[in-house]
Write a protein that holds these residues in place. Structure first.
Motif, short mmCIF file in Angstrom:
data_model
loop_
_atom_site.label_atom_id
_atom_site.label_comp_id
_atom_site.label_asym_id
_atom_site.label_seq_id
_atom_site.Cartn_x
_atom_site.Cartn_y
_atom_site.Cartn_z
N LYS A 36 -0.43 -2.95 3.12
CA LYS A 36 -0.53 -1.90 2.10
C LYS A 36 -0.85 -0.51 2.64
CE LYS A 36 -2.06 -5.18 -1.37
NZ LYS A 36 -3.19 -5.64 -2.18
N ILE A 37 -1.40 -0.43 3.83
CA ILE A 37 -1.83 0.86 4.37
C ILE A 37 -1.07 1.12 5.67
CG2 ILE A 37 -3.80 2.27 5.06
CD1 ILE A 37 -5.58 0.26 3.52
N ALA A 38 -0.05 1.94 5.61
CA ALA A 38 0.84 2.13 6.75
C ALA A 38 0.10 2.55 8.02
CB ALA A 38 1.92 3.15 6.40
N VAL A 39 -0.86 3.45 7.91
CA VAL A 39 -1.57 3.93 9.10
C VAL A 39 -2.48 2.86 9.70
CG1 VAL A 39 -1.44 6.35 8.41
CG2 VAL A 39 -3.46 4.99 7.80
N GLN A 40 -2.75 1.79 8.93
CA GLN A 40 -3.62 0.70 9.39
C GLN A 40 -2.82 -0.57 9.71
OE1 GLN A 40 -6.89 1.03 9.76
NE2 GLN A 40 -7.29 2.92 8.67
N ARG A 41 -1.51 -0.47 9.77
CA ARG A 41 -0.65 -1.66 9.87
C ARG A 41 -0.90 -2.52 11.10
NH1 ARG A 41 2.48 2.87 10.38
NH2 ARG A 41 3.53 3.20 12.38
N GLU A 42 -1.48 -1.97 12.14
CA GLU A 42 -1.74 -2.75 13.35
C GLU A 42 -3.16 -3.30 13.41
OE1 GLU A 42 -0.42 -0.74 16.90
OE2 GLU A 42 1.38 0.01 15.89
N ALA A 43 -3.97 -2.98 12.42
CA ALA A 43 -5.37 -3.42 12.40
C ALA A 43 -5.53 -4.64 11.50
CB ALA A 43 -6.25 -2.28 11.89
N LYS A 44 -6.32 -5.59 11.95
CA LYS A 44 -6.64 -6.77 11.14
C LYS A 44 -8.04 -6.56 10.56
CE LYS A 44 -4.00 -9.93 14.02
NZ LYS A 44 -4.07 -11.22 14.72
N ALA A 45 -8.33 -7.19 9.43
CA ALA A 45 -9.62 -6.94 8.81
C ALA A 45 -10.16 -8.15 8.06
CB ALA A 45 -9.52 -5.76 7.83
N ILE A 46 -11.48 -8.22 8.02
CA ILE A 46 -12.20 -9.18 7.20
C ILE A 46 -12.95 -8.35 6.16
CG2 ILE A 46 -14.02 -10.92 7.11
CD1 ILE A 46 -13.46 -11.37 10.16
N PRO A 47 -12.53 -8.35 4.91
CA PRO A 47 -13.23 -7.56 3.91
C PRO A 47 -14.57 -8.21 3.52
CG PRO A 47 -11.28 -8.62 2.97
CD PRO A 47 -11.34 -9.01 4.41
N LEU A 48 -15.64 -7.44 3.62
CA LEU A 48 -16.96 -7.92 3.21
C LEU A 48 -17.36 -7.34 1.86
CD1 LEU A 48 -18.90 -7.66 6.59
CD2 LEU A 48 -17.83 -9.68 5.55
N ARG A 49 -17.03 -6.09 1.67
CA ARG A 49 -17.26 -5.43 0.37
C ARG A 49 -15.96 -4.72 0.00
NH1 ARG A 49 -22.06 -4.97 -1.94
NH2 ARG A 49 -21.46 -3.02 -2.94
N GLY A 50 -15.57 -4.86 -1.25
CA GLY A 50 -14.33 -4.24 -1.70
C GLY A 50 -14.51 -3.57 -3.03
N LEU A 51 -13.48 -2.90 -3.46
CA LEU A 51 -13.57 -2.23 -4.75
C LEU A 51 -13.63 -3.26 -5.86
CD1 LEU A 51 -10.69 -2.25 -6.46
CD2 LEU A 51 -10.08 -0.59 -4.76
N ARG A 52 -14.29 -2.90 -6.93
CA ARG A 52 -14.38 -3.78 -8.10
C ARG A 52 -13.08 -3.60 -8.88
NH1 ARG A 52 -18.53 -6.49 -9.96
NH2 ARG A 52 -20.03 -5.25 -8.80
N VAL A 53 -12.18 -4.57 -8.76
CA VAL A 53 -10.85 -4.48 -9.37
C VAL A 53 -10.93 -4.22 -10.87
CG1 VAL A 53 -8.69 -5.70 -9.77
CG2 VAL A 53 -9.81 -5.89 -7.56
N SER A 54 -11.91 -4.81 -11.54
CA SER A 54 -12.03 -4.63 -12.99
C SER A 54 -12.32 -3.18 -13.35
CB SER A 54 -13.13 -5.53 -13.55
OG SER A 54 -14.38 -5.19 -12.98
N ALA A 55 -12.72 -2.36 -12.38
CA ALA A 55 -13.04 -0.96 -12.65
C ALA A 55 -11.86 -0.02 -12.41
CB ALA A 55 -14.23 -0.52 -11.79
N VAL A 56 -10.74 -0.53 -11.92
CA VAL A 56 -9.61 0.33 -11.57
C VAL A 56 -9.07 1.06 -12.80
CG1 VAL A 56 -7.27 0.44 -10.63
CG2 VAL A 56 -9.00 -0.98 -9.52
N GLY A 57 -8.69 0.33 -13.83
CA GLY A 57 -8.15 0.96 -15.04
C GLY A 57 -7.00 1.87 -14.73
N GLU A 58 -7.10 3.12 -15.17
CA GLU A 58 -6.04 4.11 -14.96
C GLU A 58 -6.20 4.88 -13.65
OE1 GLU A 58 -3.41 4.48 -17.08
OE2 GLU A 58 -4.26 2.73 -18.08
N ARG A 59 -7.28 4.62 -12.91
CA ARG A 59 -7.54 5.35 -11.66
C ARG A 59 -6.74 4.78 -10.51
NH1 ARG A 59 -13.98 5.05 -11.31
NH2 ARG A 59 -13.54 2.99 -12.11
N LYS A 60 -6.50 5.61 -9.51
CA LYS A 60 -5.93 5.13 -8.27
C LYS A 60 -7.04 4.40 -7.52
CE LYS A 60 -2.54 8.76 -7.88
NZ LYS A 60 -2.02 9.89 -7.14
N ARG A 61 -6.67 3.41 -6.73
CA ARG A 61 -7.66 2.62 -6.00
C ARG A 61 -8.58 3.50 -5.15
NH1 ARG A 61 -6.23 -2.89 -6.13
NH2 ARG A 61 -7.29 -3.37 -4.19
#
Length: 156
Positions: A36-61
């Motif tokens: 999803k993030i072109a500039v990060q395409r070569e990096a691998k990640a383990i998400p520990l804290r992420g955005l609260r999806v239920s809070a997205v609504g009409e906002r951009k992530r």
């Protein structure tokens, strides 16, 4: 330096690296960063804290401020404890956090973090294993070493 600050050095990464190594294919479970993030395409990640999806609504992530521990974070208690301790030590509140692996010969492409979320947050990097992790912000460059915790200005 105005865009970087070395906060701590001599942090022992061994226990955190062992925690990650104890989980088979830890960096292969979540491919969102690469896909999803072109500039990060070569990096691998383990998400520990992420955005609260239920809070997205009409906002951009990138404009969502609310965050939460991920479902997989409980498998990394030492990493989570480090995050909580650092937030307390530096007088901050935890937001999003990832353990990132940049395989040898790969890179993160030049970019500026965009969005309201990033404008209101400080960014930190703890280097767990590296022969020298190079980063540039504005007209400054640093080489971050294993066991160092850095603050940097992600607006640059």
């Amino acid at each position: 330096m105005k865009y970087f600050k070395l906060l701590q050095s001599g942090i022992d990464p061994g226990p955190l690296l062992a925690e990650i190594a104890a989980i088979d294919n830890a960096f292969d479970e979540n491919r969102g960063r690469q896909e999803k993030i072109a500039v990060q395409r070569e990096a691998k990640a383990i998400p520990l804290r992420g955005l609260r999806v239920s809070a997205v609504g009409e906002r951009k992530r990138r404009d969502v401020h609310e965050s939460r521990w991920t479902n997989g974070s409980q498998r990394y208690p030492l990493a989570c404890a480090f995050l909580e301790q650092a937030a307390s030590q530096y007088g901050g509140l935890l937001s999003r956090a990832k353990i990132v692996c940049l395989p040898p010969g790969h890179k993160v492409y030049p970019h500026t973090d965009r969005g309201e979320y990033y404008r209101l947050r400080n960014r930190y990097h703890l280097v767990l294993k590296s022969t020298g992790s190079w980063m540039r912000a504005g007209d400054e460059e640093v080489r971050m070493r294993t066991g160092e915790l850095w603050w940097f200005d992600n607006d640059q």
